[in-house]
Motif scaffolding. Structure first.
Motif, PDB file in Angstrom:
ATOM      1  N   THR A   8       0.852  -1.186   0.000  1.00  0.00           N
ATOM      2  CA  THR A   8       0.000   0.000   0.000  1.00  0.00           C
ATOM      3  C   THR A   8       0.889   1.236   0.000  1.00  0.00           C
ATOM      4  O   THR A   8       2.088   1.159   0.246  1.00  0.00           O
ATOM      5  CB  THR A   8      -0.912   0.049   1.241  1.00  0.00           C
ATOM      6  N   GLY A   9       0.275   2.392  -0.278  1.00  0.00           N
ATOM      7  CA  GLY A   9       1.008   3.646  -0.186  1.00  0.00           C
ATOM      8  C   GLY A   9       1.833   3.955  -1.413  1.00  0.00           C
ATOM      9  O   GLY A   9       1.458   3.648  -2.544  1.00  0.00           O
ATOM     10  N   LEU A 202      -6.822   6.075  -6.343  1.00  0.00           N
ATOM     11  CA  LEU A 202      -7.197   5.805  -4.954  1.00  0.00           C
ATOM     12  C   LEU A 202      -8.710   5.853  -4.792  1.00  0.00           C
ATOM     13  O   LEU A 202      -9.302   5.060  -4.046  1.00  0.00           O
ATOM     14  CB  LEU A 202      -6.521   6.809  -4.025  1.00  0.00           C
ATOM     15  N   HIS A 207      -4.651   0.286  -4.071  1.00  0.00           N
ATOM     16  CA  HIS A 207      -3.937   0.169  -2.803  1.00  0.00           C
ATOM     17  C   HIS A 207      -2.824   1.207  -2.675  1.00  0.00           C
ATOM     18  O   HIS A 207      -2.409   1.535  -1.562  1.00  0.00           O
ATOM     19  CB  HIS A 207      -3.325  -1.233  -2.675  1.00  0.00           C
ATOM     20  N   ASP A 225      -1.045  10.601  -0.482  1.00  0.00           N
ATOM     21  CA  ASP A 225      -1.545   9.307  -0.033  1.00  0.00           C
ATOM     22  C   ASP A 225      -2.123   9.404   1.378  1.00  0.00           C
ATOM     23  O   ASP A 225      -3.216   8.882   1.658  1.00  0.00           O
ATOM     24  CB  ASP A 225      -0.415   8.281  -0.085  1.00  0.00           C
ATOM     25  N   ARG A 226      -1.414  10.081   2.267  1.00  0.00           N
ATOM     26  CA  ARG A 226      -1.872  10.170   3.654  1.00  0.00           C
ATOM     27  C   ARG A 226      -3.122  11.025   3.779  1.00  0.00           C
ATOM     28  O   ARG A 226      -4.021  10.723   4.574  1.00  0.00           O
ATOM     29  CB  ARG A 226      -0.738  10.711   4.529  1.00  0.00           C
ATOM     30  N   TRP A 228      -5.409  11.399   1.493  1.00  0.00           N
ATOM     31  CA  TRP A 228      -6.539  10.618   0.975  1.00  0.00           C
ATOM     32  C   TRP A 228      -7.019   9.613   2.018  1.00  0.00           C
ATOM     33  O   TRP A 228      -8.223   9.483   2.272  1.00  0.00           O
ATOM     34  CB  TRP A 228      -6.139   9.904  -0.314  1.00  0.00           C
ATOM     35  N   ARG A 229      -6.091   8.916   2.645  1.00  0.00           N
ATOM     36  CA  ARG A 229      -6.467   7.891   3.627  1.00  0.00           C
ATOM     37  C   ARG A 229      -7.089   8.506   4.878  1.00  0.00           C
ATOM     38  O   ARG A 229      -7.874   7.845   5.572  1.00  0.00           O
ATOM     39  CB  ARG A 229      -5.249   7.039   3.974  1.00  0.00           C
TER      40      ARG A 229
END
Length: 308
Positions: A8-9, A202, A207, A225-226, A228-229
């Protein structure tokens, strides 16, 4: 064979720093690894397209893997490309990079001659049966001139042949089909290789991402990425749009005198050189180097983005 945990990431495909003579610049490679690890990336991918793997001799490929694996020391997974024309040649690459310490291999479809989906599936089954490490498929129709069909990917994933997919096709419809089909396969990782579509990928359920442009600004991709999560979709979109603007550096090279690969890899390496990460921006022959004026264009964009 599945991965110990799904990827992931952000998984940058590393550039391969070279000396003016075309040898691997080991000291610069180590600084590049540190540059990416310090940014918080989740894994590293060597010997991909951004790595100029197709231009490297087998000796240089092996050196890149050994150097990266030794330096990372198990902190992060290291994936290595097994890029070659046919199954027997790919099997030799797989054996070499696995022996050098790669945690997984990223394998492209056969190329030079056009292949049928049945032959592509047979290729991956043969490679996976012989590989001592997990195998991810690499969909790059621009290079192999054959699309990796979604139904083939999902069949191979369901059978445990593939541990994941790195999709650099730019075909979001096909990518969506793989993502949707993989939702019932918790060990299978679906990663986008499209630098400008990470937020969209995403949103579809990817992933993570394998963006070549992360060599230049890894912190931005990690932030995207962070964000979005964390559910801050507006901030993630703004970060993606900032990256899209900075990605204009790949247009610094004059298309009248060089190909797109020379322009893109040359811009990435020029940016890394300007940032002090690598000692020399040389690209592998026969790619055409950027001119001083073209490097100045890269520099201006880096300054505008706050990277210099």
């Amino acid at each position: 064979m599945p991965l110990p945990a799904p990827l992931t990431g952000v998984v940058p495909p590393l550039c391969t720093p070279l000396t003016p003579e075309g040898e691997v610049d080991v000291d610069s490679l180590l600084r590049l690894v540190d540059h990416l690890v310090a940014a918080g990336v989740n894994a590293l991918f060597v010997l991909g397209t951004t790595s100029e793997a197709a231009y490297l001799t087998d000796r240089r490929r092996r050196l890149v893997v050994e150097t990266t694996v030794a330096h990372v020391g198990g902190q992060l997974p290291v994936l290595a490309g097994a890029i070659d024309m046919t199954t027997p040649r790919v099997l030799e690459q797989v054996a070499s990079v696995a022996e050098a310490g790669a945690d997984a291999v990223v394998v492209i479809s056969p190329f030079y001659t056009r292949t049928h989906p049945a032959e592509i599936a047979r290729h991956y089954r043969l490679v996976a049966a012989a590989s001592p490490v997990p195998v991810l498929a690499y969909d790059l129709p621009a290079a192999v001139h054959t699309e990796l069909p979604a139904d083939v990917v999902l069949e191979l994933a369901a059978d445990g042949v593939l541990a994941g997919l790195k999709d650099s096709s730019g075909d979001l419809a096909r990518f969506r089909e793989v993502v949707a089909g993989a939702r019932t396969m918790p060990g299978f990782s679906v990663l986008t290789g499209s630098e400008l579509l990470v937020d969209a990928a995403l949103a579809l359920g990817a992933h993570g991402a394998v963006p070549g442009f992360a060599n230049v600004d890894p912190h931005a991709y990690v932030r995207l990425d962070r964000l979005w999560r964390a559910g801050d979709l507006q901030a993630a979109r703004a970060e993606q749009e900032r990256l899209c603007a900075l990605f204009r550096i790949v247009g610094a090279g004059d298309p009248a005198r060089m190909g797109a690969s020379s322009a893109a890899i040359g811009a990435f390496k020029a940016a890394l050189h300007l940032q002090g990460v690598i000692a020399c921006p040389a690209t592998a022959e026969p790619q055409v180097p950027l001119s001083p004026r073209e490097v100045e264009r890269v520099q201006r964009l880096l300054i505008e983005a706050g990277l210099l």
